[in-house]
Scaffold this motif. Structure first.
Motif, PDB file in Angstrom:
ATOM      1  N   ALA A  98      37.075  42.042  32.527  1.00 43.82           N
ATOM      2  CA  ALA A  98      35.894  42.492  33.090  1.00 43.82           C
ATOM      3  C   ALA A  98      36.040  44.211  32.605  1.00 43.82           C
ATOM      4  CB  ALA A  98      35.927  42.534  34.493  1.00 43.82           C
ATOM      5  N   PRO A  99      34.816  44.950  32.499  1.00 41.26           N
ATOM      6  CA  PRO A  99      34.931  46.222  32.221  1.00 41.26           C
ATOM      7  C   PRO A  99      35.269  47.230  33.284  1.00 41.26           C
ATOM      8  CG  PRO A  99      32.816  45.730  32.221  1.00 41.26           C
ATOM      9  CD  PRO A  99      33.722  44.130  32.181  1.00 41.26           C
ATOM     10  N   SER A 100      36.118  48.267  33.063  1.00 41.23           N
ATOM     11  CA  SER A 100      36.206  49.031  34.194  1.00 41.23           C
ATOM     12  C   SER A 100      35.247  50.211  34.524  1.00 41.23           C
ATOM     13  CB  SER A 100      37.444  49.869  33.732  1.00 41.23           C
ATOM     14  OG  SER A 100      37.290  50.588  32.761  1.00 41.23           O
ATOM     15  N   GLU A 101      34.172  50.142  33.666  1.00 38.60           N
ATOM     16  CA  GLU A 101      33.185  51.088  33.858  1.00 38.60           C
ATOM     17  C   GLU A 101      32.051  50.719  32.793  1.00 38.60           C
ATOM     18  OE1 GLU A 101      34.770  55.149  33.469  1.00 38.60           O
ATOM     19  OE2 GLU A 101      32.821  55.771  32.919  1.00 38.60           O
ATOM     20  N   PHE A 102      30.773  50.920  33.506  1.00 39.24           N
ATOM     21  CA  PHE A 102      29.711  50.494  32.410  1.00 39.24           C
ATOM     22  C   PHE A 102      28.435  51.362  32.997  1.00 39.24           C
ATOM     23  CE2 PHE A 102      29.482  47.702  36.296  1.00 39.24           C
ATOM     24  CZ  PHE A 102      28.210  47.628  36.535  1.00 39.24           C
ATOM     25  N   THR A 103      27.420  51.135  32.023  1.00 42.74           N
ATOM     26  CA  THR A 103      26.373  51.787  32.164  1.00 42.74           C
ATOM     27  C   THR A 103      25.221  50.981  32.769  1.00 42.74           C
ATOM     28  OG1 THR A 103      26.657  53.696  30.574  1.00 42.74           O
ATOM     29  CG2 THR A 103      24.340  53.368  31.195  1.00 42.74           C
ATOM     30  N   GLN A 104      24.436  51.361  33.988  1.00 43.91           N
ATOM     31  CA  GLN A 104      23.514  50.541  34.434  1.00 43.91           C
ATOM     32  C   GLN A 104      22.160  51.358  33.880  1.00 43.91           C
ATOM     33  OE1 GLN A 104      22.273  49.449  38.379  1.00 43.91           O
ATOM     34  NE2 GLN A 104      20.203  48.264  37.634  1.00 43.91           N
ATOM     35  N   LYS A 294      32.701  35.958  29.506  1.00 44.06           N
ATOM     36  CA  LYS A 294      33.806  36.973  29.513  1.00 44.06           C
ATOM     37  C   LYS A 294      33.440  38.286  29.077  1.00 44.06           C
ATOM     38  CE  LYS A 294      38.222  37.009  27.440  1.00 44.06           C
ATOM     39  NZ  LYS A 294      39.498  36.425  26.381  1.00 44.06           N
ATOM     40  N   GLY A 295      33.684  39.488  29.822  1.00 44.82           N
ATOM     41  CA  GLY A 295      33.325  40.769  29.562  1.00 44.82           C
ATOM     42  C   GLY A 295      31.981  41.175  30.214  1.00 44.82           C
ATOM     43  N   ALA A 296      31.473  40.101  30.921  1.00 46.03           N
ATOM     44  CA  ALA A 296      30.078  40.620  31.900  1.00 46.03           C
ATOM     45  C   ALA A 296      30.641  41.685  32.909  1.00 46.03           C
ATOM     46  CB  ALA A 296      29.662  39.743  32.508  1.00 46.03           C
ATOM     47  N   PRO A 297      29.636  42.709  32.956  1.00 48.74           N
ATOM     48  CA  PRO A 297      30.001  43.763  33.974  1.00 48.74           C
ATOM     49  C   PRO A 297      30.021  43.072  35.379  1.00 48.74           C
ATOM     50  CG  PRO A 297      27.885  44.043  33.236  1.00 48.74           C
ATOM     51  CD  PRO A 297      28.417  42.954  32.480  1.00 48.74           C
ATOM     52  N   VAL A 298      31.031  43.679  36.426  1.00 46.61           N
ATOM     53  CA  VAL A 298      31.040  42.902  37.776  1.00 46.61           C
ATOM     54  C   VAL A 298      31.524  44.061  38.457  1.00 46.61           C
ATOM     55  CG1 VAL A 298      33.233  41.933  37.452  1.00 46.61           C
ATOM     56  CG2 VAL A 298      31.762  41.147  39.242  1.00 46.61           C
ATOM     57  N   ILE A 299      31.140  44.212  39.924  1.00 48.26           N
ATOM     58  CA  ILE A 299      31.651  45.347  40.921  1.00 48.26           C
ATOM     59  C   ILE A 299      32.162  44.599  41.903  1.00 48.26           C
ATOM     60  CG2 ILE A 299      30.918  47.037  42.474  1.00 48.26           C
ATOM     61  CD1 ILE A 299      28.173  47.450  40.706  1.00 48.26           C
ATOM     62  N   PHE A 300      33.508  44.893  42.289  1.00 50.01           N
ATOM     63  CA  PHE A 300      34.272  44.651  43.269  1.00 50.01           C
ATOM     64  C   PHE A 300      33.870  45.231  44.508  1.00 50.01           C
ATOM     65  CE2 PHE A 300      38.018  45.097  46.030  1.00 50.01           C
ATOM     66  CZ  PHE A 300      38.643  44.075  45.681  1.00 50.01           C
ATOM     67  N   GLY A 301      33.234  44.322  45.480  1.00 50.46           N
ATOM     68  CA  GLY A 301      32.622  44.900  46.688  1.00 50.46           C
ATOM     69  C   GLY A 301      33.314  44.513  47.931  1.00 50.46           C
ATOM     70  N   ASN A 302      32.928  45.227  48.967  1.00 49.76           N
ATOM     71  CA  ASN A 302      33.885  45.091  50.089  1.00 49.76           C
ATOM     72  C   ASN A 302      32.919  45.491  51.480  1.00 49.76           C
ATOM     73  OD1 ASN A 302      35.343  47.346  52.167  1.00 49.76           O
ATOM     74  ND2 ASN A 302      36.469  45.085  52.023  1.00 49.76           N
ATOM     75  N   ILE A 328      41.199  49.464  50.452  1.00 51.74           N
ATOM     76  CA  ILE A 328      40.423  48.690  49.566  1.00 51.74           C
ATOM     77  C   ILE A 328      40.310  49.331  48.323  1.00 51.74           C
ATOM     78  CG2 ILE A 328      38.138  47.791  48.975  1.00 51.74           C
ATOM     79  CD1 ILE A 328      39.522  45.783  50.828  1.00 51.74           C
ATOM     80  N   GLY A 329      39.767  50.778  48.327  1.00 50.98           N
ATOM     81  CA  GLY A 329      39.718  51.522  47.070  1.00 50.98           C
ATOM     82  C   GLY A 329      40.878  51.514  46.355  1.00 50.98           C
ATOM     83  N   GLN A 330      42.071  51.580  46.955  1.00 52.00           N
ATOM     84  CA  GLN A 330      43.398  51.675  46.098  1.00 52.00           C
ATOM     85  C   GLN A 330      43.650  50.415  45.555  1.00 52.00           C
ATOM     86  OE1 GLN A 330      45.619  53.134  49.857  1.00 52.00           O
ATOM     87  NE2 GLN A 330      46.812  53.945  48.146  1.00 52.00           N
ATOM     88  N   LEU A 331      43.233  49.072  46.350  1.00 49.35           N
ATOM     89  CA  LEU A 331      43.407  47.914  45.485  1.00 49.35           C
ATOM     90  C   LEU A 331      42.705  47.720  44.414  1.00 49.35           C
ATOM     91  CD1 LEU A 331      43.808  45.886  48.840  1.00 49.35           C
ATOM     92  CD2 LEU A 331      45.644  46.186  47.128  1.00 49.35           C
ATOM     93  N   ALA A 332      41.223  48.217  44.536  1.00 42.96           N
ATOM     94  CA  ALA A 332      40.341  47.906  43.450  1.00 42.96           C
ATOM     95  C   ALA A 332      40.830  48.735  42.105  1.00 42.96           C
ATOM     96  CB  ALA A 332      38.636  48.446  43.867  1.00 42.96           C
ATOM     97  N   ARG A 333      41.144  49.891  42.284  1.00 40.62           N
ATOM     98  CA  ARG A 333      41.824  50.834  41.069  1.00 40.62           C
ATOM     99  C   ARG A 333      42.927  50.001  40.455  1.00 40.62           C
ATOM    100  NH1 ARG A 333      39.886  54.486  44.578  1.00 40.62           N
ATOM    101  NH2 ARG A 333      41.764  54.990  45.779  1.00 40.62           N
ATOM    102  N   ARG A 334      43.695  49.501  41.235  1.00 40.69           N
ATOM    103  CA  ARG A 334      45.127  48.459  40.708  1.00 40.69           C
ATOM    104  C   ARG A 334      44.386  47.378  39.743  1.00 40.69           C
ATOM    105  NH1 ARG A 334      50.081  49.275  42.836  1.00 40.69           N
ATOM    106  NH2 ARG A 334      50.609  47.076  42.918  1.00 40.69           N
ATOM    107  N   LEU A 335      43.155  46.832  40.244  1.00 36.58           N
ATOM    108  CA  LEU A 335      42.583  45.939  39.408  1.00 36.58           C
ATOM    109  C   LEU A 335      41.531  46.418  38.350  1.00 36.58           C
ATOM    110  CD1 LEU A 335      41.209  43.410  42.380  1.00 36.58           C
ATOM    111  CD2 LEU A 335      42.824  43.012  40.245  1.00 36.58           C
TER     112      LEU A 335
END
Lengths: 510, 510
Positions: A98-104, A294-302, A328-335
């Motif tokens: 999954a991309p770490s960053e993408f443009t919408q 594979k490779g689709a953008p996704v956002i880790f939500g909480n 949660i922010g720290q955990l998302a960055r580790r992912l």
């Protein structure tokens, strides 16, 4: 539609420059302050290990979606009935694609947003059945309210995104309202937006409308629409949601994967336990997008929340979820995943002191935790059940302040002003000195809604409180609103699509 | 008074245990979350170097205090008239003798506070000429208001300190009100308090009253009273303030050294420039305490603010000072001094949404910056000019939330709740599970003022907003207030002192 893409290059470069600037009106913010990391690495690892145990021992149910179960089987998970168990580390491995960053992309390329990394995007609140204002009180939301909120968001230089189901347009049939909502976003705003997720077909309709706007080829290669999918916590993914999640991923569009955990009800009453659950549920949902495409953008939500131990009512904007969000922010960055977390929450039924105290605490948690896409930046009252016109304006004003907050502080010789002290000298004022003259126009964020006047002047002007001033401002903004230009052919094609989809289909109201 | 000291040992140990606990009602908080450090060490060093240049090149004026000038000459500073210039590093060297952490003793030893290190103490706001409530609006403060606010502070489990000039008792002569204020703190509260600083003699009277309460020998060895002294920014220390500062230091009591800088007026319009100035001014003031009495406790204070560029009015609770406060916290820790910084500020004239939005932003900055003594934790409205009864209650409620925030998050096997997931299983609720039963009573902070009820229940109860609920609560608290017991001999001695001091002295009103 080819034109959209030609414009995209030039305007994207402009946006690239613009978003590095100061002040409001940028398409999104590039944060210039660090995240606030509250836990040690050792404790983060303990949380991850606990989530891995829950995933391996208790597992997650994926109900009413045989394709999802097939995906898990193929990926090597242990599937028994609808229960899926995961070997420790398996989901992390899948998530690497999954991309770490993408443009919408927005239909106005100058308003496209970057999601992930150091970028911050403010989006209106989402999902309330009711709306409120000071004049008419609480009532069910309508498509007119829905359109009003899009207009107010589009008019605000402090927001970056048009959002999704800003309020439920309850006067439109449930099986048709997604069409009217997506149409309204496209017609009334030129910012990025979100589609529907309440059924796989509605997700696909939303994406199809985006294809009409941007072109099918462009959509296949670029993210142009988001879908916000909720886990049925604890530890259940419902088929309606996973089918929608897969529909977005299949189209290379970004799902926002969000467990909504009220501690003590849909999850453990302890903050740490809620975080463990959230991590487990979100990793599973995000990983499923990668199995679909594979490779689709996704956002880790909480979405962590607490409850009143006196009444059993849910509480929002309280300290424990604020701390939890930062973890949660720290955990998302580790992912290495883009993060949606926290927002502006309150249980208050009015745009009063409680509303802004709770709202500011939860919104600052979103800022400090490093959230990239802040859904629910503006509008909520009433424990998420109502969109308030006045609260929307107050929250948007807070978003303006947060632009300055996220810009942090510049340290250079001119800003440090050593020469200004020599010029002014002890005991004298800085009003007219050259350093002040050079900087005063950009030095401080200026609120549209806060009253900073002396008491006597404020009293003479009618002693209005913040809610009353917000009431005046949303009416003024709606009166002044002008729709951004939209290509006539695109508009016709969209109306044609919506007309065909609605024709001959009976209204469904649930 | 000997008795006070005998009790002190036992109750101090109780307090030592108590302050490590959870929930409100602790004598002070031992923070369990890190500070939020926004700047790199490299940039902190640039700020320190800029402050050193201002101190060496422009210098600071010490007016109307020849003793202060003598101290600086003896210490090796360059004194020309009233202008004092300092070699880089000189003040840092002097400041090494100041304690990094100290106890301020309360007359009830269980309520003594630790100031410095990881400790956090909430104290009411200070210095407003006006008071406000919803019933009577704005008016000049009186000694009755002053006493009411002490009672409200004493009644709150969310505050730790009785404060100082909570509001100006404008119905008492200026040259006598310090006596009535200190007497009220001692009689109506058993928490630590602050004395007067408006003249050297009034400072000495305040300290003398503390000696009557605690015993002269105890006071010589222990901090029992604080004095809040302001710099006459930019770069001027007025004799009234330095004489008071020296009076506190001479008695081994802690001065709180505070520049009050409105960016663009009493300091540069840039955030970095204001911080440079604040650092220079505070270092000079703190160092002077050490020249008066080496090892005297002192608190590194700060008050940054911004201004509206449309109206020229001062603004409070805005993003730039919030960021600036966090930088100041980093600088104070590099000096190893206890910190007073930020607080609950707003320009709103009502306890409304603006008030709580601005108040929460500035209060969270105080929490994140690592402030140890948070003066102005509760009560301010109207750009510091008014103490509001309702705002006081709302702010004290926020202080309660901040206890839970500062407690952070516990990570252990029980909190992580892995077994609870196995017990409950996917799709079931956690209401009655053993993990919830074990923790629900202490899991979440519960507000006294926030309304978390469903809309219908709130509406049926009268649709009160937060300000109205706060109005009811302060009246209830005042009606229920009971004074803490005070030794009869001490009380008589204090009244005798106050009577003698007032006798035959004409009232002065300026």
């Amino acid at each position: 539609m080819g034109e959209v893409r030609v414009r995209a290059g030039r305007q994207a470069r402009q946006a690239e420059r613009a978003h590095k600037g100061q002040g409001v009106g940028r398409p999104y913010i590039l944060r210039n302050i660090p995240t606030y990391d509250v836990l040690s690495e050792e404790n983060l690892i303990r949380i991850e290990a606990a989530a891995d145990r829950v995933l391996a021992e208790t597992g997650i149910e994926f109900r009413d979606d045989p394709v999802a179960l097939d995906h898990w089987k193929t990926a090597g998970a242990k599937v028994e009935g609808v229960r899926v168990r995961f070997e420790p580390g398996m989901l992390r491995e899948i998530l690497k694609s999954a991309p770490s960053e993408f443009t919408q992309h927005a239909r106005n390329p100058a308003k496209s947003v970057r999601i992930g990394g150091r970028n911050v995007v403010f989006s209106p609140a989402y999902g309330s059945p009711f709306v409120m204002d000071l004049d008419r009180g609480r009532r069910f939301g309508t498509i007119e309210d829905f359109r009003n909120f899009i207009k107010l968001a589009q008019s605000s230089p402090n927001l970056h995104h048009s959002g999704g189901t800003i309020c439920e347009p309850t006067d439109v049939a449930v099986n048709k309202r997604h069409l009217d909502m997506v149409l309204a976003h496209i017609e009334l705003s030129d910012r990025p937006f979100m589609g529907s997720v309440t059924a796989e077909e509605r997700s696909e309709d939303s994406i199809e409308m985006a294809r009409i706007l941007f072109g099918a080829g462009f959509v296949n290669d670029h993210c142009v629409i988001l879908g916000n999918v909720n886990v049925n916590s604890p530890l259940v993914w419902d088929g309606t949601m996973t089918r929608s999640l897969r529909a977005y991923a299949r189209a290379n569009q970004a799902a926002v994967v969000v467990p909504f955990i009220l501690g003590g009800a849909m999850g453990p009453v302890t903050n740490a336990g809620g975080i463990v659950q959230s991590l487990a549920e979100t990793m599973a949902g995000c990983a499923l997008t990668q199995l679909e495409r594979k490779g689709a953008p996704v956002i880790f939500g909480n979405f962590l929340s607490s409850m009143s131990l006196r009444s059993g009512s849910p509480t929002f904007g309280t300290p424990e979820p604020a701390i939890g969000s930062q973890v949660i922010g720290q955990l998302a960055r580790r992912l290495n995943l883009p993060l949606r977390c926290s927002g502006n929450f309150t249980t208050s039924k009015l745009p009063d002191g409680q509303a802004m105290m709770e709202g500011t605490m939860s919104m600052l948690a979103a800022i400090h935790c490093g959230a990239n896409f802040i859904l629910h930046s503006a509008g909520f009252l009433d424990g998420l059940l109502s969109m308030s016109y006045e609260k929307f304006m107050l929250d948007a004003d807070l978003c303006g302040a947060l632009h300055a907050y996220l810009d942090g502080i510049r340290i250079d010789d001119d800003q440090l002003a050593v020469e200004a002290f020599a010029e002014v000298g002890p005991g004298n004022h800085f009003f007219g000195c050259s350093h002040t003259m050079r900087h005063y126009q950009t030095a401080f964020w200026d609120s549209e809604l806060s009253d900073n006047e002396p008491f006597e002047k404020w009293e003479a002007a009618g002693s209005a409180d913040a809610a009353r001033r917000a009431n005046r401002l949303w009416k003024k903004r709606l009166a002044e609103y002008e729709a951004p230009p939209l290509d006539v052919g695109v508009r016709e094609a969209l109306h044609d699509f919506v007309g065909r989809k609605k024709a001959g289909v009976a209204d469904a109201w649930y």
